[in-house]
Design an enzyme around this catalytic site. Structure first.
Site, PDB file in Angstrom:
ATOM      1  N   LYS A 180       0.863  -0.885   0.296  1.00  0.00           N
ATOM      2  CA  LYS A 180      -0.262   0.248  -0.023  1.00  0.00           C
ATOM      3  C   LYS A 180       1.267   1.145  -0.171  1.00  0.00           C
ATOM      4  O   LYS A 180       1.746   1.288   0.735  1.00  0.00           O
ATOM      5  CB  LYS A 180      -0.286  -0.661   1.526  1.00  0.00           C
ATOM      6  CG  LYS A 180      -2.207  -0.750   0.937  1.00  0.00           C
ATOM      7  CD  LYS A 180      -2.886  -1.071   2.389  1.00  0.00           C
ATOM      8  CE  LYS A 180      -3.778   0.338   2.621  1.00  0.00           C
ATOM      9  NZ  LYS A 180      -4.130   0.111   3.708  1.00  0.00           N
TER      10      LYS A 180
HETATM   11  C1  E4P Z   1      -8.017   0.408   3.931  1.00  0.00           C
HETATM   12  O1  E4P Z   1      -7.474   0.152   3.485  1.00  0.00           O
HETATM   13  C2  E4P Z   1      -8.301   1.690   4.640  1.00  0.00           C
HETATM   14  O2  E4P Z   1      -7.480   0.187   6.061  1.00  0.00           O
HETATM   15  C3  E4P Z   1      -9.309   1.347   5.280  1.00  0.00           C
HETATM   16  O3  E4P Z   1     -11.036   0.813   4.645  1.00  0.00           O
HETATM   17  C4  E4P Z   1      -9.654   3.136   5.934  1.00  0.00           C
HETATM   18  O4  E4P Z   1     -10.380   2.842   7.364  1.00  0.00           O
HETATM   19  P1  E4P Z   1     -11.451   4.285   7.985  1.00  0.00           P
HETATM   20  O5  E4P Z   1     -11.692   5.231   7.811  1.00  0.00           O
HETATM   21  O6  E4P Z   1     -12.512   3.174   9.152  1.00  0.00           O
HETATM   22  O7  E4P Z   1     -10.096   4.551   9.184  1.00  0.00           O
END
Ligand code: E4P
Length: 216
Positions: free
Chosen positions: A83
């Protein structure tokens, strides 16, 4: 439609996998920080538990640091996806990692043009954060719809992971729009099975069965 689970918690991953709901996993530094223990051991265990893509995020802000981290992260398993944050340095890293055959997921996408340039740089996945957009008064799912149209217009193969999911409606809308993947917190995965009429119907079936047996 693929379901990823949005967690670094091994117990949740295991429980969701038993339901057949885990085609992959997404983590981020905040999710890792919630877990007890060494993040490297957690990452290795997730890669062993799940056959599908396991998304692990870099911390570096510069492209060369991201590339070095990516080379380390892929050592956790053959299924690791790196990522990368949606920044110009991130795009530089994605472009180089594509040439090195290291799969990437560009995270923190909040606009359709960000998704466009991520695909052009060579990202395998993009993660639009729908819940965080809803939180600031926008409609997160509109972003997903725009990205899908753009990718369809030009035949980009980058897959769309709907992220920051807060509710079962987000999952439903992702499916209606034809998003490739929804990455879902365990709490929402559990809610997907529920309906008050199912509970009510089941209760009355069991009550009727009991009263039939009492008559005998
Ligand atoms: C995605 O890859 C992220 O880890 C995640 O969906 C972030 O979500 P949040 O806004 O609930 O922290």
């Amino acid at each position: 439609m693929k379901f990823f689970i949005d967690t670094a918690n091994l117990k949740e991953i295991h429980q969701a996998a038993e339901l057949g709901m885990v085609d992959g996993v997404t983590t981020n530094p905040s999710l890792m920080a919630r877990e007890k223990g060494d993040w490297r051991e957690i990452a290795a265990s997730i890669c062993r538990e799940v056959k599908g893509p396991v998304n692990l995020e870099v911390i570096s802000q510069d492209a060369s640091g991201m590339i070095t981290e990516a080379q380390d992260l892929i050592g956790f398993g053959p299924n690791v996806v790196v990522k990368i944050p949606m920044t110009m340095e991130g795009m530089k890293a994605v472009h180089t990692l594509r040439a090195m055959d290291i799969p990437t997921n560009v995270t923190l996408i909040f606009s359709p043009v960000q998704a466009l340039i991520a695909a052009k740089a060579g990202a395998n996945y993009v993660s639009p954060f729908v819940g965080r957009l809803d939180d600031v008064g926008h409609t997160g799912m509109d972003l997903v719809s725009q990205i899908l149209s753009i990718y369809d217009n030009y035949g980009f193969e980058t897959e769309v992971i709907v992220a920051s999911i807060r509710s079962t409606s987000h999952v439903l809308e992702s499916a209606m729009l034809g998003a490739d993947i929804a990455t879902i917190p365990f709490k929402v995965i559990r809610q997907l099975a529920g309906h008050p009429l199912t509970d009510k119907g089941l209760k009355s079936f069991l009550t009727d069965w009991d009263s039939m047996n009492k008559k005998k």
